[in-house]
Write an enzyme that holds these catalytic residues in place. Sequence first.
Site, short mmCIF file in Angstrom:
data_model
loop_
_atom_site.label_atom_id
_atom_site.label_comp_id
_atom_site.label_asym_id
_atom_site.label_seq_id
_atom_site.Cartn_x
_atom_site.Cartn_y
_atom_site.Cartn_z
N ASN A 8 0.81 -1.22 0.00
CA ASN A 8 0.00 0.00 0.00
C ASN A 8 0.85 1.28 0.00
O ASN A 8 0.33 2.36 0.23
CB ASN A 8 -0.96 0.00 1.18
CG ASN A 8 -0.26 -0.08 2.52
OD1 ASN A 8 0.92 -0.35 2.58
ND2 ASN A 8 -0.99 0.16 3.59
N CYS A 9 2.13 1.16 -0.29
CA CYS A 9 3.04 2.31 -0.32
C CYS A 9 3.04 2.91 -1.73
O CYS A 9 3.35 2.21 -2.70
CB CYS A 9 4.45 1.86 0.07
SG CYS A 9 5.72 3.09 -0.18
#
Length: 105
Positions: A8-9
């Site tokens: 999710n970066c």
Amino acid sequence: MVLYGLKNCDTCRKALKSLKEVRFVDVRGEGVPPDVLERAEAQFGDALLNTRSTTWRGLSETERARPRLDLLVDHPALMKRPLIENNGQLTLGWNADVQAALGVS
């Protein structure tokens, strides 16, 4: 080529989109192999820790004083991302220098 990061970066997503033939390793689920983590710690030192993260801010002073490798094993999200291993060479982050070193234009 292996990219160690978080799914999710946003920075890791940008790197994945730009790189060809890369294997993604989510550090929360799989972790970073101890030998790679030790090499990265030796090469990048304090820069390997993301001290601006919410994970870092949530740690007590006692926790923050622990050795970097111990912190990264217990809290993989503390690692600055992405950590990329390419032909035995490590790069950290996703700036213009890293992109040039990896042949991304």
